[in-house]
Each structure stands twice: as structure tokens, then as C-alpha cells.
Design an enzyme around this catalytic site. Structure first.
Site, PDB file in Angstrom:
ATOM      1  N   ARG A   1       8.371  -1.733  -3.210  1.00 28.86           N
ATOM      2  CA  ARG A   1       9.783  -1.962  -3.601  1.00 28.86           C
ATOM      3  C   ARG A   1      10.636  -0.706  -3.660  1.00 28.86           C
ATOM      4  O   ARG A   1      11.743  -0.758  -4.216  1.00 28.86           O
ATOM      5  CB  ARG A   1       9.869  -2.643  -4.973  1.00 28.86           C
ATOM      6  CG  ARG A   1       9.071  -3.905  -5.116  1.00 28.86           C
ATOM      7  CD  ARG A   1       9.622  -5.007  -4.239  1.00 28.86           C
ATOM      8  NE  ARG A   1       8.977  -6.279  -4.504  1.00 28.86           N
ATOM      9  CZ  ARG A   1       8.648  -7.141  -3.547  1.00 28.86           C
ATOM     10  NH1 ARG A   1       8.885  -6.875  -2.267  1.00 28.86           N
ATOM     11  NH2 ARG A   1       8.086  -8.281  -3.859  1.00 28.86           N
TER      12      ARG A   1
ATOM     13  N   ASP B   1      -1.358  -8.549  -1.243  1.00 25.54           N
ATOM     14  CA  ASP B   1       0.052  -8.956  -1.108  1.00 25.54           C
ATOM     15  C   ASP B   1       0.767  -8.753  -2.445  1.00 25.54           C
ATOM     16  O   ASP B   1       1.640  -9.547  -2.825  1.00 25.54           O
ATOM     17  CB  ASP B   1       0.182 -10.407  -0.610  1.00 25.54           C
ATOM     18  CG  ASP B   1       1.569 -10.680  -0.026  1.00 25.54           C
ATOM     19  OD1 ASP B   1       2.420  -9.771  -0.014  1.00 25.54           O
ATOM     20  OD2 ASP B   1       1.800 -11.823   0.412  1.00 25.54           O
TER      21      ASP B   1
HETATM   22  O1  DOR Z   1       5.091 -13.905  -1.349  1.00 31.84           O
HETATM   23  C1  DOR Z   1       5.534 -13.022  -0.642  1.00 31.84           C
HETATM   24  N1  DOR Z   1       6.191 -11.981  -1.179  1.00 31.84           N
HETATM   25  N2  DOR Z   1       5.348 -13.088   0.652  1.00 31.84           N
HETATM   26  C2  DOR Z   1       5.940 -12.251   1.509  1.00 31.84           C
HETATM   27  O2  DOR Z   1       5.747 -12.374   2.679  1.00 31.84           O
HETATM   28  C3  DOR Z   1       6.837 -11.205   1.001  1.00 31.84           C
HETATM   29  C4  DOR Z   1       6.521 -10.858  -0.387  1.00 31.84           C
HETATM   30  C5  DOR Z   1       7.587 -10.050  -1.059  1.00 31.84           C
HETATM   31  O3  DOR Z   1       8.017  -9.043  -0.506  1.00 31.84           O
HETATM   32  O4  DOR Z   1       7.994 -10.413  -2.172  1.00 31.84           O
HETATM   33 ZN    ZN Z   2       3.714 -11.419   4.359  1.00 30.77          ZN
END
Ligand code: DOR
Ligand code: ZN
Length: 420
Positions: free
Chosen positions: A63, A302
Site C-alpha cells: 500500500r 495476498d
Molecule cells: O482481495 C484482493 N485484494 N484481491 C486483489 O486482487 C487485490 C487485493 C487488494 O489490493 O486489496
Molecule cells: Zn490478485
């Protein structure tokens, strides 16, 4: 730099087929041969603990720049350290996106002071917009380690092909967020639960159509591809078949797809909403089988931090959940405790294989290598979001009892986390 000795520890180094009790020596940031102790030596009693190579997380959203109220490079790497993660791959959907050498340099500079190694993913299209290619060579010279438009698929297939070719030339991976844009955009898995909740669903077919495209490109052009966050039985089957044909495909799944299903969404809590969404029990079991049989090479998180305020609105909250601090513990609980993977195989999925996919150091405790290591213990604990180390609290593992705990993490010879 200080010397560290870890005494009487179980050394688990699957890349070298080592699993034995002994001592580990660290000097000048690297694993070393046995060293005489002196007044500057930090002694760690490893009795009852297991030492494994530091984990490498192939899928993290830091972020930073742009959304540092959710997370930043320093806080994200603190969360990494608390999860035993010593290297991570930082996705490009920041604000601005990682589509210019300036942004690459900004991240690389800030990451110098972080508690984990940050590998930067460059965007394939400008602003992740899907239509205008970035200057990959310029991004590479600025320091990227991989390419992706993660968060979204690369809309223009011809740009994807050209990125895969350039990436193969310079020997960096392309990681693919697989999604058909016309089927995407729902809130939870499409099916019984989306109907019950009365919200638009994300069909498994959206992911599967994307997976099929990337496999087709890899196979037709003979180029490597890494498939991100696999969540469906159909995608796993396609990857399995492609591997059998010799397609250069690797894949990751995430701990939430191993432990949780769409049933959780009945809570009406957006911390359980991510993309791809939690799927069915059939899909969950297929992820476990795909890890067991080698179809899926890696477990990545993720890690996608969002603020409590954003997550307070079930339907309109952004997709994503945090995961680095719980990934090892959750994976251990569902895979090792259940007898599906050995501890050595779990370390292969979370450290050895990711190191190979990323072409980085790590994944071993070799003498001479940078000293990245984690100590863990088989121990029950309950996930309390308030006790986690990142800035955001959106974990779908809250309240769950897990069966292993990271006790200490060393990053390049420096103790970056100690469980007190
Ligand atoms: O759940 C998700 N969050 N999937 C994504 O592909 C992007 C990610 C995010 O950047 O929040
Ligand atoms: Zn993704």
C-alpha cells in the site's frame, strides 16, 4: 555486526535434506561455520524449537506509496517478520501504480530500513489500466524483480504476451491475477451463498477463464507464467494438466482458501471478502490436494490490508484480507496437523519453491548464505487481530485456534521479531 548462536535447535532445511538437532551460527549477517563465543555473541536456546529458512511470500500488498493509512513498507515488513516472512513480493497496485522508475526507486529506498527483503513487482500496463504498456526495461534497471498487473488481469492479451517475452529475456517471473473482466465484479462466490445474501456473485468461471488464457499463452509461446491465488478446483485441474504437458506454469494458493469456505460469508463480515472469493468445500479440498500432489508450488498470502472503517460496510468494502502473520500457523494447522504435508514439504511450499520462482537467494540454511531464518514451535494460540503487528486488522482467521507459532525471526543476521 553481532554474532548469534542458536543452541540445541531442530534444524529443518529441506533443500539440503537436513532434519536434525544441532547449533546454528550467524556472523556478519550470514550463516557461518561454528565460531568461538565471545562477549558479543547473542545466545538463543533452541530447545523445543524448529529452525527453518525464512519464509518467502510471493503475494503482498504493502500500500505504499499512496494508501499508508492501510499499511506502509515498514509496517508491512514488521507484520512479515512476525509471520516468519523474510522476503516478500510487493504488488504494484499502489497509488500511483508501480509503472515508473521513480516509484520503483521510492519503494527500494524506503525498503532499505525494513525488517524484510522487499522484491518489487513492476506493472505491465500504465496505471494497471490494461491498454498502455510500461517500459519494462526501464523498470528493471530501476530494480523490479517481477511483473504483474495484480489486482486486475492484464486486459490486452497482446500486451501480456509481449510482457511474458521480455520477462523471459531478462529472467524475471510474470505473476498473473487470473480473471475474465466481463464475468468479474461480484461480492462473494457465485452460488448458494450469493443468492442467500442477495448480492452479485463472482463465478469460478471468471477465474478459470483467466487461468485458461494464461496457460494457453505459456503453452503456445513456450514461456513461463506464475498463476496467483488459485481458488477453484477447475483452475487447479487445468494447471495440473498443463504441467503434465510440460507447460512452464507455476502456481500459488493462499491459506484462507485452505481453511475457509464461502459459508463464512453468512456472518455478513467484510473481513471474509477477498478476490478471488472464498469458494466451496469442493474447491477447498481441491486446493489441499493440488498442494499435496505438487500442482500448486507455493503458499502466498495476498496480504491485502484495508482499514476497519472501509471494512465496516459488508457490501461496499474493498476486497482483501491480511495474512502474513498467520500464514505459517494456518497452513501448519490445516496441512501438517491433518497429515497432508510433512513439515519439510510445508517449508518447500513457503520458502524453497518461492525462492526458485523468484530466482532469489533463500530457501536454505546454507553456510555463507544471508542469515534469514525463522524459529517456530508446535503450540496452540488464538488469533487476536488487536495483537497483530501491521496497521490493518482485516484477518479472516480472527478467533481461530492455530497449532504452530512463529517464535523468532532473523533477517540478514538481525533479530527482527521475538514472540514475547
Ligand atoms: O482481495 C484482493 N485484494 N484481491 C486483489 O486482487 C487485490 C487485493 C487488494 O489490493 O486489496
Ligand atoms: Zn490478485
Amino acid at each position: 555486526m553481532e554474532k548469534i548462536v542458536i543452541k540445541n535447535v531442530r534444524i529443518l532445511d529441506p533443500a539440503n535434506y537436513v532434519d536434525e538437532v544441532g547449533d546454528i551460527y550467524i556472523k556478519d549477517g550470514r550463516f557461518s561455520a561454528p565460531e568461538p563465543e565471545d562477549e558479543n555473541t547473542v545466545m538463543i536456546d533452541g530447545t523445543g524449537l524448529t529452525a527453518a529458512p525464512g519464509l518467502i511470500d510471493l503475494h503482498v500488498h504493502l500500500r505504499d506509496p499512496g494508501q499508508t493509512e492501510k499499511e506502509d513498507i515498514i509496517s508491512g515488513c514488521r507484520a512479515a517478520a512476525a509471520g516468519g516472512v523474510t522476503q516478500l513480493l510487493a504488488m504494484p497496485n499502489t497509488k500511483p501504480a508501480v509503472d515508473s522508475p521513480e516509484t520503483v526507486r521510492y519503494i527500494a529506498e524506503k525498503a532499505k530500513n525494513a525488517d524484510a527483503g522487499v522484491h518489487i513487482v513492476g506493472a505491465i500496463t500504465k496505471g494497471l489500466g490494461g491498454h498502455e504498456p510500461t517500459d519494462i526495461k526501464a523498470l528493471y534497471e530501476a530494480g523490479i524483480s517481477a511483473l504483474s498487473d495484480d489486482g486486475v488481469p492484464v486486459l490486452d492479451t497482446s500486451i501480456m504476451v509481449s510482457a511474458m517475452k521480455t520477462a523471459a529475456d531478462i529472467d524475471i517471473p510474470v505473476t498473473a491475477h487470473c480473471e475474465d473482466p466481463y464475468l468479474a465484479g461480484g461480492k462473494v462466490n457465485e452460488g448458494m451463498i450469493s443468492e442467500l445474501l442477495g448480492v452479485k456473485g463472482m463465478p469460478g468461471a471468471a477465474e478459470d477463464a483467466g487461468t485458461a488464457r494464461e496457460i494457453a499463452l505459456a503453452e503456445s509461446y513456450g514461456l513461463p507464467i506464475h498463476i496467483c491465488h488459485v481458488s477453484t478446483a477447475v483452475s487447479a485441474a487445468m494447471i495440473r494438466a498443463a504441467k503434465c504437458r510440460g507447460v512452464r506454469v507455476t502456481a500459488e494458493t493462499a491459506p484462507h482458501y485452505l481453511m475457509l469456505t464461502e459459508q463464512e460469508l453468512l456472518r455478513g463480515d467484510a473481513d471474509y471478502r477477498m478476490n478471488p472469493p472464498l469458494r466451496t468445500e469442493t474447491d477447498r479440498l481441491a486446493m489441499i490436494e493440488a498442494l499435496r500432489d505438487g500442482t500448486i508450488d507455493a503458499i502466498a498470502t495476498d496480504h491485502a490490508p484495508h482499514t476497519p472503517k472501509e471494512k465496516s460496510d459488508f457490501v461496499n468494502a474493498p476486497n482483501g484480507s491480511i495474512g502474513m502473520e498467520t500464514s505459517f500457523a494456518a497452513s501448519y494447522t490445516v496441512l501438517v496437523e491433518e497429515g497432508i504435508l510433512s513439515e519439510a514439504d510445508l517449508i518447500r511450499k513457503m520458502s524453497v519453491n518461492p525462492a526458485n520462482i523468484l530466482r532469489t537467494y533463500g530457501g536454505t540454511l546454507n553456510v555463507g548464505a544471508p542469515a534469514d531464518l525463522m524459529l517456530y514451535k508446535k503450540e496452540k494460540w488464538t488469533v487476536d487481530p488487536e495483537k497483530l503487528h501491521g496497521k490493518s486488522k482485516n484477518t479472516p482467521f480472527k478467533g481461530l485456534e492455530l497449532s504452530a507459532k512463529v517464535k523468532l525471526t532473523i533477517f540478514r543476521g538481525r533479530i527482527v521479531f521475538r514472540d514475547e
